[in-house]
Design a protein around this motif. Structure first.
Motif, PDB file in Angstrom:
ATOM      1  N   SER A  94       0.831  -1.213   0.000  1.00 32.74           N
ATOM      2  CA  SER A  94       0.000   0.000   0.000  1.00 32.74           C
ATOM      3  C   SER A  94       0.861   1.257   0.000  1.00 32.74           C
ATOM      4  O   SER A  94       0.540   2.253  -0.662  1.00 32.74           O
ATOM      5  CB  SER A  94      -0.939  -0.002   1.209  1.00 32.74           C
ATOM      6  OG  SER A  94      -0.204  -0.062   2.419  1.00 32.74           O
ATOM      7  N   LEU A 110      -7.256   9.106   0.388  1.00 33.71           N
ATOM      8  CA  LEU A 110      -6.848   8.364   1.583  1.00 33.71           C
ATOM      9  C   LEU A 110      -7.787   8.707   2.727  1.00 33.71           C
ATOM     10  O   LEU A 110      -8.234   9.846   2.867  1.00 33.71           O
ATOM     11  CB  LEU A 110      -5.402   8.700   1.954  1.00 33.71           C
ATOM     12  CG  LEU A 110      -4.333   8.291   0.933  1.00 33.71           C
ATOM     13  CD1 LEU A 110      -2.952   8.761   1.381  1.00 33.71           C
ATOM     14  CD2 LEU A 110      -4.335   6.781   0.724  1.00 33.71           C
ATOM     15  N   TYR A 114      -9.560   6.087   9.238  1.00 33.76           N
ATOM     16  CA  TYR A 114      -9.020   4.734   9.349  1.00 33.76           C
ATOM     17  C   TYR A 114      -7.677   4.854  10.059  1.00 33.76           C
ATOM     18  O   TYR A 114      -6.726   5.422   9.506  1.00 33.76           O
ATOM     19  CB  TYR A 114      -8.847   4.118   7.955  1.00 33.76           C
ATOM     20  CG  TYR A 114      -8.350   2.681   7.922  1.00 33.76           C
ATOM     21  CD1 TYR A 114      -9.190   1.653   7.544  1.00 33.76           C
ATOM     22  CD2 TYR A 114      -7.042   2.358   8.267  1.00 33.76           C
ATOM     23  CE1 TYR A 114      -8.742   0.338   7.493  1.00 33.76           C
ATOM     24  CE2 TYR A 114      -6.576   1.054   8.231  1.00 33.76           C
ATOM     25  CZ  TYR A 114      -7.437   0.050   7.839  1.00 33.76           C
ATOM     26  OH  TYR A 114      -6.989  -1.252   7.808  1.00 33.76           O
ATOM     27  N   LYS A 150      -4.747   6.818   7.543  1.00 32.60           N
ATOM     28  CA  LYS A 150      -4.162   6.571   6.225  1.00 32.60           C
ATOM     29  C   LYS A 150      -3.812   7.901   5.553  1.00 32.60           C
ATOM     30  O   LYS A 150      -2.801   8.006   4.851  1.00 32.60           O
ATOM     31  CB  LYS A 150      -5.148   5.786   5.358  1.00 32.60           C
ATOM     32  CG  LYS A 150      -5.353   4.348   5.777  1.00 32.60           C
ATOM     33  CD  LYS A 150      -4.174   3.475   5.394  1.00 32.60           C
ATOM     34  CE  LYS A 150      -4.458   2.000   5.671  1.00 32.60           C
ATOM     35  NZ  LYS A 150      -3.356   1.122   5.244  1.00 32.60           N
TER      36      LYS A 150
END
Length: 216
Positions: A94, A110, A114, A150
């Motif tokens: 990733s 993004l 999270y 993220k």
């Protein structure tokens, strides 16, 4: 894993069982597990017995953990979330996806909601060696002591590599439909490493290592 649950079981449970059975009492088995075993569990510490993985990957890795505990007398189960440069041709992690996208001027989205505790893979390796040298046995979380989203991870990576931050768009995991269910909070409790006097790099330091080891 969601599309091939039987294959996931074979890979993550049966293979682990076979390896564990082959280990003698004088063998220390290192099992690389995942933060996905926590899933929706409120407590992300190693002593929590009420784990709630929400996808096949997390469920089968947890079953693999159980095989190690049942069959081995000396083991280290490492729950982690690693990133690095992939050695498999045609496969990218990733972090590499973020890197290549930004390098090529491609806009990406993004998630801001999270949260995870990423660690650069070579840092993980050094910590595991340290755990072996101190004769540690048991379950341990290994990840950034400072969790991040993220989005924050991508922004830091972009800054370190000198890319255009405006290419990163804020998004929400709630609005994205994955093949596999995902918990939006996979931050790891790393207090056990603190108690063992093991220093773990925060995610920003891990990204710096990722940059220093970039392919030339």
């Amino acid at each position: 894993c969601e599309m091939e649950p039987e294959l996931a079981y074979q890979a993550n449970v049966v293979v682990t069982e076979n390896i564990a059975q082959a280990c003698s009492n004088e063998t220390k088995l290192i099992y690389i597990s995942t933060d996905q075993v926590y899933g929706k569990a409120a407590d992300h510490s190693e002593d929590n017995d009420d784990l709630q993985p929400v996808n096949q990957y997390g469920k089968t890795k947890l079953l693999g953990e159980q095989k190690v505990r049942e069959l081995c007398t000396d083991y280290i189960i490492v729950r982690t979330n690693i990133f690095g440069w992939n050695v498999k041709p045609g496969r990218i992690s990733s972090a590499e996806w973020v890197y290549h996208s930004l390098k090529n001027g491609k806009e990406i989205t993004l998630f801001t909601d999270y949260t995870f505790s990423p660690i650069y893979v070579e840092c993980l390796g050094r910590i595991i060696i340290g755990l072996v040298q101190m004769a540690f046995s048991g379950v341990v979380n290994v990840g950034s002591p400072e969790p991040c989203s993220k989005y924050a991870f991508g922004m830091q990576l972009s800054e370190v590599f000198g890319f255009d931050n405006s290419l990163i768009v804020q998004g929400s995991i709630i609005k994205h439909h994955f093949q596999a269910l995902r918990s939006n909070n996979l931050a790891l409790n790393t207090q056990k490493l603190v108690d063992l006097s093991i220093k773990v790099p925060a995610y920003k330091a891990s990204i710096n290592y990722f940059y220093e080891n970039r392919p030339l």
